[in-house]
Design a protein around this motif. Structure first.
Motif, mmCIF file in Angstrom:
data_model
loop_
_atom_site.group_PDB
_atom_site.id
_atom_site.type_symbol
_atom_site.label_atom_id
_atom_site.label_comp_id
_atom_site.label_asym_id
_atom_site.label_seq_id
_atom_site.Cartn_x
_atom_site.Cartn_y
_atom_site.Cartn_z
ATOM 1 N N UNK A 16 0.817 -1.214 0.000
ATOM 2 C CA UNK A 16 0.000 0.000 0.000
ATOM 3 C C UNK A 16 0.847 1.258 0.000
ATOM 4 N N UNK A 17 2.069 1.170 0.539
ATOM 5 C CA UNK A 17 2.880 2.365 0.713
ATOM 6 C C UNK A 17 2.420 3.139 1.943
ATOM 7 N N UNK A 18 3.152 4.184 2.278
ATOM 8 C CA UNK A 18 2.876 4.926 3.503
ATOM 9 C C UNK A 18 1.489 5.552 3.477
ATOM 10 N N UNK A 19 1.114 6.189 2.358
ATOM 11 C CA UNK A 19 -0.184 6.877 2.289
ATOM 12 C C UNK A 19 -1.338 5.892 2.328
ATOM 13 N N UNK A 20 -1.264 4.825 1.546
ATOM 14 C CA UNK A 20 -2.337 3.837 1.547
ATOM 15 C C UNK A 20 -2.448 3.117 2.874
ATOM 16 N N UNK A 21 -1.301 2.834 3.491
ATOM 17 C CA UNK A 21 -1.318 2.158 4.769
ATOM 18 C C UNK A 21 -1.878 3.062 5.857
ATOM 19 N N UNK A 22 -1.654 4.362 5.732
ATOM 20 C CA UNK A 22 -2.235 5.299 6.687
ATOM 21 C C UNK A 22 -3.758 5.228 6.647
ATOM 22 N N UNK A 23 -4.350 5.215 5.448
ATOM 23 C CA UNK A 23 -5.803 5.115 5.317
ATOM 24 C C UNK A 23 -6.313 3.812 5.938
ATOM 25 N N UNK A 24 -5.599 2.733 5.682
ATOM 26 C CA UNK A 24 -5.970 1.427 6.244
ATOM 27 C C UNK A 24 -5.883 1.448 7.765
ATOM 28 N N UNK A 25 -4.813 2.030 8.314
ATOM 29 C CA UNK A 25 -4.612 2.047 9.765
ATOM 30 C C UNK A 25 -5.668 2.882 10.471
ATOM 31 N N UNK A 26 -5.999 4.041 9.912
ATOM 32 C CA UNK A 26 -7.000 4.910 10.541
ATOM 33 C C UNK A 26 -8.376 4.247 10.511
ATOM 34 N N UNK A 27 -8.749 3.660 9.360
ATOM 35 C CA UNK A 27 -10.045 2.981 9.265
ATOM 36 C C UNK A 27 -10.107 1.787 10.213
#
Length: 437
Positions: A47-58
């Motif tokens: 996912x990369x940092x940005x995609x993983x951030x969205x996943x982590x917050x959700x």
């Protein structure tokens, strides 16, 4: 001597299950956590940092709502159902299970509508994060009911089956779905990863419902449900506050990082550290259902000396494992974070070490708040949780903008360790008083 320390007590503990049972539960949970860890690693790399951030917050939003939705009815099930089952009160047992089912489903739907309205209207929220949150809300009813069913099935004495469904089947299905997407060369996003979890929650809910109906005796289906709504709502309230505090104390760090710290790397690194620390925390969550069930029966029988044996037996096998995992997390900190990718290392080193210490501390004292709630010492829990929540929020606002993931970890460590130390001391004093002839 504190709640977690070993006491010399009589060796008569025939009422307790063998230590092999807890070891099997811990091994099963550890395996499940390893599967979840593998899922997190795969997603972090793809996912990369940005995609993983969205996943982590959700994911943080989902966990917060899923543990709150039953409003304590799932944890009170471990206090009430074993006693009702032992006494053969099928009408009340059936009534309580229906009560918890309705309570969980209704709250999940209300929470989902409220959070969905908020997520859809916040302009500052990145589109990827907004979509991931909206998708996770669709899976909230199924996920919350699985959390409730986990405790109900455990209350019937089938902790191993319950844990296998919760810890193995759910992440195992997600791992299979994610691998299928990666093999098919689909460009996976944070929202798609969240959707994989939603499908897994739904499938496991069906399996768990089938297991619960299978283990219950025929008499419970013939009995007309008897519900004591006012009594059960009041009794479940302390557990509801405890579950709310558990979610509010564990998840806000990630949400605060996303809000107060514009660096996606800080949010992602903290999430990676928290996922790694889960290998320690799972030792408590895996076996505490068994201990909570036994504790309920021992308190009902007023076998206070045997409670000390229960405590000692738990620590004999848990302390060496916690020590080993702590050693690994401190010696191989950078290597563990590098598995997620090079962007996670620098921001995550201090966070991983601090969160590891916190996890070890809270695991050792995990039964103290359960004991206080079972004894009806609710005011102590309320005051401790309130003070802890206020302290953590204040620390997050002060530390996160300046220190990022490390600041969030400091806030979490100071608040959680302080709360569990206070609750452990109160539980120790209470039990010491009851033991005096």
């Amino acid at each position: 001597m504190s709640w977690s320390l070993v006491n010399r007590v009589p060796s008569n503990h025939s009422n307790l299950q063998s230590s092999g049972h807890e070891s099997k539960l811990a091994a099963l949970a550890f395996l499940g956590q390893c599967i979840s860890y593998a899922v997190t690693l795969l997603l972090a790399r793809h996912l990369g940092v940005e995609g993983f951030q969205a996943y982590a917050v959700a994911s943080a939003v989902f966990i917060l709502m899923a543990v709150v939705a039953p409003r304590g009815s799932e944890k009170y099930a471990l206090r009430l159902l074993p006693v009702l089952i032992e006494q053969g009160e099928w009408a009340r047992a059936r009534g309580y299970m229906l009560f918890g089912l309705r309570r969980t489903l209704l709250t999940a739907m209300v929470l989902g509508a409220l959070v969905g309205t908020w997520a859809a209207g916040v302009r500052e929220l990145p589109d990827g994060t907004r979509l991931a949150i909206l998708i996770t809300l669709l899976s909230l009813p199924a996920g919350a009911l699985v959390h409730y069913g986990l405790e109900v099935l455990s209350a019937w004495g089938h902790e191993f089956t319950a844990l296998a469904l919760f810890r193995i089947a759910v992440p195992g299905l997600v791992l299979g779905f994610v691998c299928t997407l990666l093999v098919s060369s689909v460009q996976i996003s944070g929202a798609m990863a969240i959707a994989c979890w939603g499908i897994a929650w739904l499938l496991v809910l069906l399996l768990m419902a089938w297991q619960i109906t299978r283990v219950m005796p025929k008499g419970i289906f013939d009995a007309a449900p008897v519900e004591e709504l006012n009594s059960w709502k009041k009794a479940a309230q302390p557990f509801s506050i405890d579950r709310l505090s558990a979610g509010m104390l564990a998840q806000p760090a990630i949400i605060a990082l996303d809000w107060l710290q514009p660096s996606a790397a800080a949010t992602s690194a903290y999430a990676a550290a928290a996922s790694t620390v889960g290998l320690i925390a799972v030792l408590a969550t895996a076996t505490n259902r068994t201990y909570a069930r036994q504790l309920s029966l021992l308190l009902e029988r007023r076998e206070y000396h045997t409670i000390l044996v229960l405590r000692r037996k738990r620590l004999h096998w848990m302390l060496p494992l916690i020590g080993a995992l702590l050693l690994v997390s401190f010696v191989f900190t950078r290597e563990a974070l590098a598995l997620f990718g090079p962007d996670f290392v620098e921001e995550g080193v201090a966070a991983l070490r601090l969160l590891s210490v916190t996890a070890a501390f809270t695991v050792l004292f995990a039964l103290a708040p359960t004991y206080l709630k079972y004894r009806g010492r609710n005011s102590a829990t309320y005051i401790s949780v309130t003070c802890t929540a206020v302290l953590q929020v204040a620390l997050l606002f002060v530390l996160v903008p300046r220190f990022g993931a490390s600041g969030a970890a400091v806030a979490y460590t100071l608040s959680l360790c302080g709360m569990y130390a206070a609750l452990a001391w109160m539980a120790h004093c209470e039990l010491t008083r009851l033991r005096v002839p």
